[in-house]
Design a protein around this motif. Structure first.
Motif, PDB file in Angstrom:
ATOM      1  N   UNK A  96       0.839  -1.206   0.000  1.00 11.56           N
ATOM      2  CA  UNK A  96       0.000   0.000   0.000  1.00 11.56           C
ATOM      3  C   UNK A  96       0.869   1.250   0.000  1.00 11.56           C
ATOM      4  N   UNK A  97       1.850   1.282   0.890  1.00 10.85           N
ATOM      5  CA  UNK A  97       2.721   2.442   1.000  1.00 10.85           C
ATOM      6  C   UNK A  97       3.538   2.630  -0.277  1.00 10.85           C
ATOM      7  N   UNK A  98       3.987   1.534  -0.866  1.00  6.48           N
ATOM      8  CA  UNK A  98       4.756   1.605  -2.108  1.00  6.48           C
ATOM      9  C   UNK A  98       3.910   2.261  -3.208  1.00  6.48           C
ATOM     10  N   UNK A  99       2.652   1.832  -3.322  1.00 10.70           N
ATOM     11  CA  UNK A  99       1.765   2.401  -4.333  1.00 10.70           C
ATOM     12  C   UNK A  99       1.512   3.878  -4.114  1.00 10.70           C
ATOM     13  N   UNK A 100       1.325   4.257  -2.836  1.00  7.38           N
ATOM     14  CA  UNK A 100       1.090   5.666  -2.511  1.00  7.38           C
ATOM     15  C   UNK A 100       2.302   6.510  -2.875  1.00  7.38           C
ATOM     16  N   UNK A 101       3.497   6.029  -2.554  1.00 11.38           N
ATOM     17  CA  UNK A 101       4.717   6.790  -2.844  1.00 11.38           C
ATOM     18  C   UNK A 101       4.955   6.922  -4.343  1.00 11.38           C
ATOM     19  N   UNK A 102       4.618   5.896  -5.104  1.00 17.73           N
ATOM     20  CA  UNK A 102       4.745   6.006  -6.559  1.00 17.73           C
ATOM     21  C   UNK A 102       3.788   7.068  -7.109  1.00 17.73           C
ATOM     22  N   UNK A 103       2.582   7.134  -6.525  1.00 19.13           N
ATOM     23  CA  UNK A 103       1.628   8.159  -6.947  1.00 19.13           C
ATOM     24  C   UNK A 103       2.120   9.553  -6.556  1.00 19.13           C
ATOM     25  N   UNK A 104       2.723   9.666  -5.356  1.00 14.66           N
ATOM     26  CA  UNK A 104       3.298  10.940  -4.921  1.00 14.66           C
ATOM     27  C   UNK A 104       4.418  11.360  -5.875  1.00 14.66           C
ATOM     28  N   UNK A 105       5.259  10.396  -6.265  1.00 11.62           N
ATOM     29  CA  UNK A 105       6.350  10.698  -7.205  1.00 11.62           C
ATOM     30  C   UNK A 105       5.795  11.220  -8.533  1.00 11.62           C
TER      31      UNK A 105
END
Length: 403
Positions: A96-105
């Motif tokens: 979940x956190x990985x997906x969120x950080x990719x979206x933030x990037x």
């Protein structure tokens, strides 16, 4: 967002995993930026069986603390914010956190500010988190803000763990005690009931009471289990109302031992939060508004609201603290000194440090007191049932010996 399963190579060898992206090209680009040379990649279709099920918060506090510390290190070393987020997104373990950080990037590369990018994920990043990031961007001290946020969440996690561990023991022993008593009444006592009936004679009062409880437990199990479920549902529903929260929090603060522990934990929580926000140059009225949301107790939330209202009309916030029973005099005095000297953030930090230590002492004291009390209570409950069975058994043996 679509998920892609990939096989690739890094400097350390072959790797497999999943990555969230809007397209296969974007997924490959993200993996390359993270140091992964893609060998094979395939989109995973979401089904009931492949969809992730998450209980509790989507991102744990421990994950957030680790991310913040690494983020602060990268930014202070001169790595750009976009590259820092990209590097951390590639190495984060939580899906979940990985997906969120990719979206933030992605949002950062489109020109959004860091705080705006975080703001689009309210389930992961709180209002407190976003406000401090925004203040760090404005002041140009983002690395210091990230480090301060890491300390804030680290302290918050440690405080929560202490309170949960203190409360978990009595709850666990209570549940075990109830289960043991129900087992004895429903499965063990009925075996002896038939034996007593065969021998006849009048049974002792204690034995008759235990037998009556056993019959009630077996015959009306659906009534007491339904009542228990109704009480749990009613309490949950009441807690969702403003008045219900206030009354339940008031009652908890008045419970011996537990009340003091919860009071100290709430004070440590809101003083630490308020200190972090003020150190990050967040305006005090906004800082108080956010501290209200994190205090975790409706009584103290009202006190902070009164303090904010006093500040709005030019009065010191310590006035509301001095006039409320839930705030110890030490806290009000330290806040008053901080307001007078212009070092409110430092004073609040000292108060937070003091009460975090007090919570640790209080949890140890609570466990030391509650453990023997619960053991004695369990012994009394089980002992009463055993004694109710043994007394008529001894009388029967005596009668047989006389014959």
């Amino acid at each position: 967002m679509p998920r892609f399963q990939y096989t690739g190579r890094t400097a350390s060898g072959k790797v497999r995993g999943t990555v969230n992206a809007n397209s296969e090209r974007e997924a490959v680009s993200r993996l390359r930026s993270g140091g992964v040379r893609v060998i094979d990649i395939l989109e995973v279709k979401e089904t009931v069986w492949t969809k992730d099920i998450h209980l509790g918060p989507p991102v744990k506090l421990v994950e957030l603390v680790l991310f913040l510390r690494q983020f602060a290190t990268l930014v202070s070393a001169g790595v750009s914010v976009i590259d820092s987020v990209s590097i951390l997104a590639a190495q984060v373990e939580g899906k979940v956190f990985k997906g969120v950080l990719y979206e933030v990037e992605k949002e950062l590369r489109e020109g959004q500010s860091l705080s705006k990018a975080f703001q689009k994920h309210p389930k992961v990043f709180s209002v407190l988190f976003i406000s401090m990031i925004q203040a760090g961007e404005t002041s140009g001290n983002l690395d210091d803000t990230l480090e301060r946020l890491a300390v804030q969440y680290e302290k918050q996690h440690a405080l929560r763990q202490k309170v949960v561990s203190a409360m978990a023991y009595p709850i666990l022993v209570g549940v075990i005690s109830i289960a043991v008593v129900i087992f004895l009444l429903a499965a063990v006592v009925p075996i002896f009931e038939g034996l007593f009936a065969d021998f006849g004679g009048e049974l002792p009062v204690l034995t008759r009471f235990v037998l009556a409880m056993s019959n009630w437990t077996q015959s009306f199990w659906y009534i007491w289990s339904g009542l228990l479920l109704a009480l749990i549902l009613a309490f949950t529903k009441v807690r969702k109302t403003q008045k219900g929260k206030w009354r339940s929090d008031y009652a908890m603060l008045k419970v011996p031992l537990i009340g003091k522990l919860l009071q100290k934990a709430a004070i440590a929580r809101f003083t630490r939060t308020l200190s972090s926000l003020l150190k990050s140059a967040v305006p005090i009225l906004e800082a108080l508004r956010m501290a209200e949301q994190t205090v975790g107790n409706e009584i103290m939330r009202n006190v902070l609201r009164e303090s904010r209202e006093l500040l709005e009309v030019g009065e010191p916030m310590a006035t509301a603290l001095k006039n409320h029973w839930s705030i110890p005099p030490l806290v009000a005095q330290m806040v008053a000194v901080g307001e007078q000297t212009g070092a409110l953030d430092t004073m609040l930090q000292k108060v937070a440090d003091f009460y975090e230590q007090e919570v640790e002492v209080a949890t140890d004291r609570f466990k030391a007191i509650i453990e023997p009390v619960l053991i004695v209570l369990l012994a009394v409950l089980v002992g009463t049932i055993v004694l109710a069975i043994l007394i008529p058994m001894f009388e029967l043996f005596n009668q047989l010996n006389t014959y």
